[in-house]
Design an enzyme around this catalytic site. Structure first.
Site, PDB file in Angstrom:
ATOM      1  N   ASP A  34      30.509  19.373 -51.435  1.00 51.63           N
ATOM      2  CA  ASP A  34      29.286  18.661 -51.073  1.00 51.63           C
ATOM      3  C   ASP A  34      28.969  17.641 -52.157  1.00 51.63           C
ATOM      4  O   ASP A  34      29.072  17.937 -53.348  1.00 51.63           O
ATOM      5  CB  ASP A  34      28.118  19.644 -50.908  1.00 51.63           C
ATOM      6  CG  ASP A  34      26.956  19.037 -50.140  1.00 51.63           C
ATOM      7  OD1 ASP A  34      26.341  18.080 -50.660  1.00 51.63           O
ATOM      8  OD2 ASP A  34      26.654  19.518 -49.029  1.00 51.63           O
ATOM      9  N   THR A  37      23.731  14.831 -51.994  1.00 53.15           N
ATOM     10  CA  THR A  37      22.795  13.729 -51.820  1.00 53.15           C
ATOM     11  C   THR A  37      21.392  14.318 -51.696  1.00 53.15           C
ATOM     12  O   THR A  37      21.185  15.525 -51.901  1.00 53.15           O
ATOM     13  CB  THR A  37      23.122  12.938 -50.544  1.00 53.15           C
ATOM     14  OG1 THR A  37      22.936  13.802 -49.402  1.00 53.15           O
ATOM     15  CG2 THR A  37      24.557  12.429 -50.571  1.00 53.15           C
ATOM     16  N   PHE A  82      31.145  19.382 -41.814  1.00 51.05           N
ATOM     17  CA  PHE A  82      29.735  19.109 -41.558  1.00 51.05           C
ATOM     18  C   PHE A  82      29.260  17.824 -42.218  1.00 51.05           C
ATOM     19  O   PHE A  82      28.285  17.221 -41.748  1.00 51.05           O
ATOM     20  CB  PHE A  82      28.852  20.240 -42.109  1.00 51.05           C
ATOM     21  CG  PHE A  82      29.017  21.582 -41.464  1.00 51.05           C
ATOM     22  CD1 PHE A  82      28.371  21.882 -40.281  1.00 51.05           C
ATOM     23  CD2 PHE A  82      29.814  22.562 -42.044  1.00 51.05           C
ATOM     24  CE1 PHE A  82      28.495  23.133 -39.690  1.00 51.05           C
ATOM     25  CE2 PHE A  82      29.950  23.813 -41.463  1.00 51.05           C
ATOM     26  CZ  PHE A  82      29.290  24.089 -40.277  1.00 51.05           C
ATOM     27  N   ALA A  84      27.793  14.666 -43.433  1.00 52.38           N
ATOM     28  CA  ALA A  84      27.394  13.476 -42.682  1.00 52.38           C
ATOM     29  C   ALA A  84      26.014  13.031 -43.108  1.00 52.38           C
ATOM     30  O   ALA A  84      25.182  13.835 -43.536  1.00 52.38           O
ATOM     31  CB  ALA A  84      27.402  13.758 -41.176  1.00 52.38           C
ATOM     32  N   SER A  86      22.689  11.986 -41.372  1.00 52.20           N
ATOM     33  CA  SER A  86      22.328  12.451 -40.039  1.00 52.20           C
ATOM     34  C   SER A  86      20.935  12.057 -39.550  1.00 52.20           C
ATOM     35  O   SER A  86      20.562  12.436 -38.440  1.00 52.20           O
ATOM     36  CB  SER A  86      22.436  13.984 -39.981  1.00 52.20           C
ATOM     37  OG  SER A  86      21.444  14.583 -40.794  1.00 52.20           O
ATOM     38  N   THR A 135      27.509  15.516 -32.734  1.00 52.58           N
ATOM     39  CA  THR A 135      26.175  15.528 -32.149  1.00 52.58           C
ATOM     40  C   THR A 135      26.192  15.108 -30.687  1.00 52.58           C
ATOM     41  O   THR A 135      27.073  14.364 -30.256  1.00 52.58           O
ATOM     42  CB  THR A 135      25.248  14.563 -32.929  1.00 52.58           C
ATOM     43  OG1 THR A 135      24.001  14.446 -32.266  1.00 52.58           O
ATOM     44  CG2 THR A 135      25.861  13.174 -33.032  1.00 52.58           C
ATOM     45  N   ASP A 136      25.180  15.531 -29.936  1.00 52.03           N
ATOM     46  CA  ASP A 136      25.045  15.071 -28.551  1.00 52.03           C
ATOM     47  C   ASP A 136      24.560  13.627 -28.475  1.00 52.03           C
ATOM     48  O   ASP A 136      24.631  12.991 -27.412  1.00 52.03           O
ATOM     49  CB  ASP A 136      24.099  15.988 -27.764  1.00 52.03           C
ATOM     50  CG  ASP A 136      22.685  16.057 -28.322  1.00 52.03           C
ATOM     51  OD1 ASP A 136      22.412  15.435 -29.368  1.00 52.03           O
ATOM     52  OD2 ASP A 136      21.845  16.741 -27.713  1.00 52.03           O
ATOM     53  N   GLU A 137      24.107  13.071 -29.601  1.00 53.39           N
ATOM     54  CA  GLU A 137      23.568  11.711 -29.575  1.00 53.39           C
ATOM     55  C   GLU A 137      24.629  10.656 -29.297  1.00 53.39           C
ATOM     56  O   GLU A 137      24.299   9.511 -28.945  1.00 53.39           O
ATOM     57  CB  GLU A 137      22.835  11.413 -30.886  1.00 53.39           C
ATOM     58  CG  GLU A 137      21.627  12.310 -31.107  1.00 53.39           C
ATOM     59  CD  GLU A 137      20.740  11.856 -32.246  1.00 53.39           C
ATOM     60  OE1 GLU A 137      20.569  10.635 -32.420  1.00 53.39           O
ATOM     61  OE2 GLU A 137      20.204  12.723 -32.956  1.00 53.39           O
ATOM     62  N   TYR A 161      23.337   5.645 -36.575  1.00 56.12           N
ATOM     63  CA  TYR A 161      23.775   7.027 -36.806  1.00 56.12           C
ATOM     64  C   TYR A 161      24.711   7.502 -35.714  1.00 56.12           C
ATOM     65  O   TYR A 161      25.838   7.954 -35.981  1.00 56.12           O
ATOM     66  CB  TYR A 161      22.568   7.964 -36.900  1.00 56.12           C
ATOM     67  CG  TYR A 161      22.938   9.418 -36.681  1.00 56.12           C
ATOM     68  CD1 TYR A 161      23.839  10.054 -37.534  1.00 56.12           C
ATOM     69  CD2 TYR A 161      22.415  10.145 -35.615  1.00 56.12           C
ATOM     70  CE1 TYR A 161      24.206  11.379 -37.326  1.00 56.12           C
ATOM     71  CE2 TYR A 161      22.770  11.460 -35.405  1.00 56.12           C
ATOM     72  CZ  TYR A 161      23.669  12.072 -36.254  1.00 56.12           C
ATOM     73  OH  TYR A 161      24.031  13.383 -36.046  1.00 56.12           O
ATOM     74  N   LYS A 165      28.805   8.491 -35.793  1.00 56.11           N
ATOM     75  CA  LYS A 165      29.346   9.799 -35.395  1.00 56.11           C
ATOM     76  C   LYS A 165      30.322   9.645 -34.226  1.00 56.11           C
ATOM     77  O   LYS A 165      31.334  10.353 -34.154  1.00 56.11           O
ATOM     78  CB  LYS A 165      28.216  10.749 -35.021  1.00 56.11           C
ATOM     79  CG  LYS A 165      27.382  11.224 -36.205  1.00 56.11           C
ATOM     80  CD  LYS A 165      28.174  12.062 -37.199  1.00 56.11           C
ATOM     81  CE  LYS A 165      28.500  13.440 -36.666  1.00 56.11           C
ATOM     82  NZ  LYS A 165      29.116  14.320 -37.703  1.00 56.11           N
ATOM     83  N   ASN A 190      20.027  19.469 -30.747  1.00 56.61           N
ATOM     84  CA  ASN A 190      19.189  19.489 -31.947  1.00 56.61           C
ATOM     85  C   ASN A 190      19.055  20.896 -32.512  1.00 56.61           C
ATOM     86  O   ASN A 190      18.474  21.772 -31.873  1.00 56.61           O
ATOM     87  CB  ASN A 190      17.794  18.951 -31.624  1.00 56.61           C
ATOM     88  CG  ASN A 190      17.756  17.444 -31.566  1.00 56.61           C
ATOM     89  OD1 ASN A 190      18.700  16.814 -31.095  1.00 56.61           O
ATOM     90  ND2 ASN A 190      16.674  16.868 -32.046  1.00 56.61           N
ATOM     91  N   PRO A 216       2.347  12.259 -37.209  1.00 58.86           N
ATOM     92  CA  PRO A 216       2.574  11.067 -36.387  1.00 58.86           C
ATOM     93  C   PRO A 216       3.669  11.292 -35.349  1.00 58.86           C
ATOM     94  O   PRO A 216       4.752  11.789 -35.649  1.00 58.86           O
ATOM     95  CB  PRO A 216       2.999  10.009 -37.415  1.00 58.86           C
ATOM     96  CG  PRO A 216       3.565  10.777 -38.559  1.00 58.86           C
ATOM     97  CD  PRO A 216       2.858  12.101 -38.588  1.00 58.86           C
ATOM     98  N   PRO A 293      12.646   1.638 -33.061  1.00 57.13           N
ATOM     99  CA  PRO A 293      13.589   0.831 -32.285  1.00 57.13           C
ATOM    100  C   PRO A 293      14.686   1.692 -31.651  1.00 57.13           C
ATOM    101  O   PRO A 293      15.229   2.599 -32.300  1.00 57.13           O
ATOM    102  CB  PRO A 293      14.190  -0.123 -33.329  1.00 57.13           C
ATOM    103  CG  PRO A 293      13.208  -0.136 -34.457  1.00 57.13           C
ATOM    104  CD  PRO A 293      12.594   1.219 -34.473  1.00 57.13           C
TER     105      PRO A 293
END
Length: 350
Positions: A34, A37, A82, A84, A86, A135-137, A161, A165, A190, A216, A293
């Site tokens: 690792d 970060t 893992f 990334a 993210s 990811t599913d994104e 992002y 990926k 998620n 928010p 955005p």
């Protein structure tokens, strides 16, 4: 001692994976690489720091020399990737780090893994696996009535992002089809649970609420995600690593679609119960802000493939998992405060 190599094992999912893996006294040792970060926390792994089956190496996955050294020294039978960048908000404001870690880092790891795998004897080559956690994104945004993402859904990433990926996923696929590298890929919904970065939705609402800060919510708060407790996610990853078909991808989801506003309301209600204030509800702190955005409207995951092929099913309901998560954050203020300092968490909306 036999080992597996984990990249990004001081992060949220990686840290939970390492802790759960080492809780089995019969399991292999873990070598955790690792970079540490802002999102990597050594304190997450404090309980295994003295475990002789655990090795920590601070290194960047973009550092080929460091990867070659670790692979040669520890001879892992598998790699679980893992590591990334993210967080979507961070990718909007600073996309370069996402391209470097998620694309260049994955490429560097694949090159190092290919060289290492090619050097193994026949039996070790046959047993070796590289599990890429994605990811599913990468599939983009779904309409409210659209069917859930399957493993064959076309990629349509909408943020720096998710695009980084998606590129990493394509590299992993290419290294299998071109070089024969025995890879597996998971596209996960998620995750949430203990040790999650306070910049993410659920821990951010918890920590802001307890600090008396605004909660928010982007836009109208009706953006929908599928949620999966991290313990169930780690169990799915272990199942794919152990029994997944080489070259295949597996969607991993909880079947728990909730809007961001529903999440905020549920968390406030749990905090009202578990850490009540003298007067009004934590819901009073919710406010709405301008949408970010390219905000994807909905993600939903069809996990039938992993259910039918590998027999994996989530154990936690959304309600039980969320209660465990809130209680963990209430019980671990030292970790939370250290994470908040480490990350310099801003006031991103949900």
């Amino acid at each position: 001692m036999s080992h597996i190599l984990v990249t990004g094992g001081a992060g949220f999912i990686g840290g939970n994976f390492v802790l759960e893996w080492l809780s089995d006294p019969a399991a292999d040792g873990v070598v955790n690489v690792d970079k540490l970060t802002y999102a990597g926390h050594r304190q997450t792994l404090a309980s295994v720091g003295d475990n002789p089956r655990y090795v920590f190496v601070q290194a960047d996955i973009c550092d080929r020399m460091a990867l070659d050294h670790v692979l040669a020294k520890y001879q892992p039978r598998a790699i679980v990737h893992f590591a990334a960048e993210s967080h979507v908000d961070r990718s909007i404001h600073g996309p370069a780090a996402f391209i470097q870690t998620n694309l260049v880092g994955t490429f560097t790891l694949l090159e190092a893994a290919r060289a290492y795998w090619s050097s193994l004897n026949t039996d070790s080559r046959a047993a070796f696996r590289l599990l890429h956690v994605s990811t599913d994104e990468v599939f983009g945004s779904l309409g409210v009535e659209a069917p859930s993402f399957s493993e064959t859904t076309p990629y349509r990433p909408n943020s720096p992002y998710s695009a980084s990926k998606a590129g990493a996923d394509h590299l992993v696929r290419a290294y299998h089809h071109t070089y024969g590298l025995p890879v597996l890929t998971t596209n996960c919904s998620n995750g949430y649970g203990p040790y999650q970065s306070p910049e993410k939705l659920i821990p951010r609402i918890i920590t802001n609420a307890l600090a008396g800060k605004a909660l928010p919510i982007y836009g109208d708060g009706l953006n929908i995600r599928d949620w999966l407790y991290v313990g169930d996610l780690c169990a799915a990853l272990r199942a794919v690593l152990a029994h997944g078909r080489v070259g295949q991808t597996y969607n991993v989801g909880g079947g728990n679609e909730r809007s961001n506003l529903q999440i905020a309301h549920t968390l406030c209600d749990l905090l009202d119960e578990l850490r009540p204030r003298r007067e009004d509800s934590y819901r009073e702190q919710i406010c709405f802000v301008e949408d970010r955005p390219g905000h994807d409207r909905r993600y939903a995951v069809d996990a039938n493939k992993i259910h039918s092929e590998l027999g994996w099913q989530p154990v936690e309901s959304f309600e039980s998992g969320l209660r465990k998560t809130v209680q963990w954050f209430l019980d671990n203020p030292v970790w939370v405060q250290a994470a908040l300092r480490n990350e310099g968490v801003g006031h991103h909306a949900a």
